[in-house]
Every structure is written in structure tokens, then in C-alpha cells.
Scaffold this motif. Structure first.
Motif, PDB file in Angstrom:
ATOM      1  N   LYS A 107      43.136  40.857  22.437  1.00 34.94           N
ATOM      2  CA  LYS A 107      43.464  41.043  23.847  1.00 34.94           C
ATOM      3  C   LYS A 107      43.165  42.461  24.306  1.00 34.94           C
ATOM      4  O   LYS A 107      42.667  42.671  25.419  1.00 34.94           O
TER       5      LYS A 107
ATOM      6  N   TYR B 139      45.783  32.458  26.043  1.00 32.57           N
ATOM      7  CA  TYR B 139      44.827  32.580  27.131  1.00 32.57           C
ATOM      8  C   TYR B 139      44.558  34.054  27.394  1.00 32.57           C
ATOM      9  O   TYR B 139      45.448  34.894  27.254  1.00 32.57           O
ATOM     10  N   TYR B 140      43.328  34.367  27.793  1.00 29.99           N
ATOM     11  CA  TYR B 140      42.985  35.702  28.229  1.00 29.99           C
ATOM     12  C   TYR B 140      42.029  35.595  29.406  1.00 29.99           C
ATOM     13  O   TYR B 140      41.449  34.547  29.653  1.00 29.99           O
ATOM     14  N   THR B 141      41.874  36.669  30.147  1.00 28.70           N
ATOM     15  CA  THR B 141      40.971  36.683  31.285  1.00 28.70           C
ATOM     16  C   THR B 141      39.678  37.361  30.863  1.00 28.70           C
ATOM     17  O   THR B 141      39.697  38.499  30.399  1.00 28.70           O
ATOM     18  N   ASP B 142      38.556  36.659  31.025  1.00 29.21           N
ATOM     19  CA  ASP B 142      37.272  37.241  30.609  1.00 29.21           C
ATOM     20  C   ASP B 142      36.741  38.181  31.693  1.00 29.21           C
ATOM     21  O   ASP B 142      37.374  38.395  32.721  1.00 29.21           O
TER      22      ASP B 142
ATOM     23  N   LYS C 168      37.780  34.735  34.837  1.00 30.83           N
ATOM     24  CA  LYS C 168      38.158  33.358  34.512  1.00 30.83           C
ATOM     25  C   LYS C 168      39.119  33.349  33.321  1.00 30.83           C
ATOM     26  O   LYS C 168      38.945  34.095  32.372  1.00 30.83           O
ATOM     27  N   LYS C 169      40.143  32.467  33.385  1.00 26.10           N
ATOM     28  CA  LYS C 169      41.073  32.316  32.255  1.00 26.10           C
ATOM     29  C   LYS C 169      40.402  31.482  31.176  1.00 26.10           C
ATOM     30  O   LYS C 169      39.848  30.418  31.454  1.00 26.10           O
ATOM     31  N   VAL C 170      40.471  31.978  29.933  1.00 30.43           N
ATOM     32  CA  VAL C 170      39.831  31.308  28.804  1.00 30.43           C
ATOM     33  C   VAL C 170      40.873  31.110  27.703  1.00 30.43           C
ATOM     34  O   VAL C 170      41.668  32.002  27.420  1.00 30.43           O
ATOM     35  N   LYS C 171      40.858  29.924  27.094  1.00 32.25           N
ATOM     36  CA  LYS C 171      41.771  29.631  25.992  1.00 32.25           C
ATOM     37  C   LYS C 171      41.103  30.052  24.680  1.00 32.25           C
ATOM     38  O   LYS C 171      39.928  29.773  24.448  1.00 32.25           O
TER      39      LYS C 171
END
Length: 123
Positions: free
Chosen positions: A47, A17-20, A24-27
Motif C-alpha cells: 500500500k 482494496y487499493y486505489t491505482d 480506480k479501486k482494485v482488489k
């Protein structure tokens, strides 16, 4: 940084997961790596790129710059930029982390460039 081996193909994949940019958290999942190290390296670079952090190397920054700028300029302009960046800048700064590049490093690079110039001003 977890990396898993696909039992069917024998290839490695990474899932995280990362934060865009909107918060928002995105898988994210990427498959098909030959080695676990390749999968982990790809995840780390991804990342860093998404974080817009100065913890990336100058070479990673250049790849991001290329993706952002190349579609916006004419091909001839881009080729001129590529020549300068790849022949003059990347050999000196490629593996340095952006936050570690100091004004002293830039001055040392400029002095190296001046030494390379011929009498007619071209290198």
C-alpha cells in the motif's frame, strides 16, 4: 489489515482494496505467508508503494527505484549504482522514513563519507 489463514494449507493470506494511479479501486490478494505478521507487513509495504507516499522507508524506496530503473539501464551501469547505494547509502538511511530525512541527516552522512576516504580519495 485483515489477514486470514487458509484452512487447507495452513498458510496466511491478505486481501484488500487499493486505489491505482488512475483513481480506480482494485482488489489485491496475496497468498502463502508463513505468519500473519508477514502477510500484514507485505500488505503495508504494498500500500505504501502504490500510494507514492513519503511514509515509506528509504530501503522500501530503493526497492521501488530498482524495479523502475534496472530494466532501463545497461547491466554494468546498474551494478555501479548498486555498489554505491548498498555500500554507501543504505547502511546509513535504510530504516529511516523518507519524510523524516532532513538536510542535517544528509550533511551528517556526507561528513561520515569524507571521514572514510583515504589519502588517495578512494574509500
Amino acid at each position: 489489515m485483515p489477514a486470514n489463514r487458509d484452512k487447507k494449507t495452513g498458510k496466511w493470506n491478505c486481501q484488500f482494496y487499493y486505489t491505482d494511479w488512475t483513481g480506480k479501486k482494485v482488489k489485491k490478494m496475496k497468498r502463502g505467508f508463513e505468519t500473519k505478521k508477514e502477510a500484514q507487513d507485505w500488505e503495508r509495504h504494498f500500500k505504501l508503494e502504490k500510494a507514492s507516499s513519503l511514509d515509506m522507508t528509504f530501503g522500501d524506496f530503493y526497492r521501488r527505484y530498482e524495479a523502475d530503473v534496472k530494466p532501463k539501464v545497461r547491466e554494468n551501469t546498474w551494478q555501479s549504482k548498486v555498489w554505491v547505494i548498498e555500500k554507501k547509502i543504505l547502511p546509513y538511511f535504510k530504516d529511516l522514513v523518507m519524510r523524516d530525512i532532513t538536510p542535517r541527516d544528509v550533511l551528517a552522512w556526507q561528513n561520515e563519507m569524507r571521514k572514510m576516504e583515504s589519502k588517495d580519495g578512494c574509500s
